[in-house]
Design an enzyme around this catalytic site. Structure first.
Site, PDB file in Angstrom:
ATOM      1  N   HIS A 175      -8.404  -3.993  -1.389  1.00  0.00           N
ATOM      2  CA  HIS A 175      -9.043  -3.554  -0.144  1.00  0.00           C
ATOM      3  C   HIS A 175     -10.287  -4.364   0.197  1.00  0.00           C
ATOM      4  O   HIS A 175     -11.023  -4.816  -0.682  1.00  0.00           O
ATOM      5  CB  HIS A 175      -9.419  -2.079  -0.247  1.00  0.00           C
ATOM      6  CG  HIS A 175     -10.401  -1.789  -1.353  1.00  0.00           C
ATOM      7  ND1 HIS A 175     -11.759  -1.872  -1.192  1.00  0.00           N
ATOM      8  CD2 HIS A 175     -10.214  -1.417  -2.645  1.00  0.00           C
ATOM      9  CE1 HIS A 175     -12.373  -1.558  -2.306  1.00  0.00           C
ATOM     10  NE2 HIS A 175     -11.453  -1.278  -3.222  1.00  0.00           N
ATOM     11  N   ASP A 176     -10.485  -4.575   1.475  1.00  0.00           N
ATOM     12  CA  ASP A 176     -11.684  -5.212   2.033  1.00  0.00           C
ATOM     13  C   ASP A 176     -11.851  -6.669   1.627  1.00  0.00           C
ATOM     14  O   ASP A 176     -12.924  -7.246   1.808  1.00  0.00           O
ATOM     15  CB  ASP A 176     -12.955  -4.429   1.637  1.00  0.00           C
ATOM     16  CG  ASP A 176     -12.943  -3.000   2.135  1.00  0.00           C
ATOM     17  OD1 ASP A 176     -12.872  -2.810   3.358  1.00  0.00           O
ATOM     18  OD2 ASP A 176     -12.988  -2.072   1.291  1.00  0.00           O
ATOM     19  N   GLY A 181     -11.646  -5.319  -4.952  1.00  0.00           N
ATOM     20  CA  GLY A 181     -12.067  -5.028  -3.592  1.00  0.00           C
ATOM     21  C   GLY A 181     -13.260  -5.851  -3.150  1.00  0.00           C
ATOM     22  O   GLY A 181     -14.186  -6.128  -3.919  1.00  0.00           O
TER      23      GLY A 181
END
Length: 264
Positions: free
Chosen positions: A123-124, A141
């Protein structure tokens, strides 16, 4: 116009947006908020969920899962995105997750990447163009992986790390710090082992530029003086060498992590 070709065993939500020439193979699943660009191919047993956009000419192999909720306890179901560029080859069992509201809110993957079996984009994260993730390579992340970087088999990159352009991460390396552009790292925990000379030669870096880059690297990571003094000396000595300047700018930039060094 070429209409999408959908295998009768596939489950494709009526709200999904499908470009021209899309092919969706047996037992694939496509969610309602998915956008598949022209000529995307899902070979079989691949799943695209969430708010996910996939660019033109990408190929998804069996077992690929894109857009499912991120593996972050802070994620509470908020509306975040996964955006994948064009012409990516995404091999068996690859996973990529959308962003979180406490991060960038979006995970972004560039163009022309090759993501091998069981690799993972967390994520991200922001992944550049023409990268290679070998089998089992994974990034935590908020990681940034710049253009042309290569992650070797089962390499792991700690969250919020930066991997510079043309960097090479050795197989099974555990990277817990930023890796300079053009650098090559190995080991657990990973240490800087030199420049990615083989990769730079393959990509056509001029001989004079590479020679100066190697000299600058030796000066930058020499034993004499402080690191800040060496940064300043190299910056002043190689003002016309773009790769050297890129390394210096990378080192001077704000970061959440330390820098991977030769003696780590």
């Amino acid at each position: 116009m070429s209409a999408p070709v959908i295998h009768p065993t596939a489950i494709v939500d009526a709200a999904a947006q499908l470009g021209e020439g899309v092919e969706i193979g047996p037992f694939c699943m496509v969610g309602p908020r998915t956008v598949l660009g022209d000529r995307v191919r899902m070979l079989s047993h691949a799943t695209v969920a969430g708010n996910t956009t996939i660019g033109e000419d990408c190929v998804l192999y069996p077992g690929v899962h894109l857009g499912h909720p991120p593996q972050d306890f802070k994620y509470q179901g908020e509306d975040t995105k996964l955006v994948i560029g064009q012409r990516n080859i995404i091999r068996e069992n690859v996973t990529m997750h959308p962003g979180t509201s406490v991060g960038r809110g979006e995970t972004r993957v560039g163009d022309d990447g090759y993501f091998m079996v069981n690799s993972h984009v967390s994520h991200d994260s922001v992944v550049g163009d023409r990268v290679v993730f070998a089998n089992g390579a994974a990034i935590g992340g908020g990681t940034t992986v710049a253009d042309h970087a290569i992650l070797g088999g089962y390499a792991g990159v700690h969250q919020n790390s930066r991997i510079g352009r043309h960097a090479f991460i050795g197989a099974m390396a555990m990277v817990t710090a930023d890796v300079i552009p053009y650098g090559s790292v190995i080991g657990n925990h990973a240490r800087l082992a030199g420049l990615n000379v083989v990769g730079l030669k393959r990509r056509g870096m001029p001989r004079d530029t590479l020679r100066d880059l190697r000299t600058a690297y030796r000066l930058l990571f020499a034993a004499e003086g402080t690191f800040q003094e060496r940064i300043d000396d190299v910056s002043n000595a190689y003002t016309e060498n773009a790769p050297v300047k890129e390394i210096i700018d990378f080192i001077r930039a704000d970061s959440k992590r330390s820098l991977c060094m030769p003696n780590d």
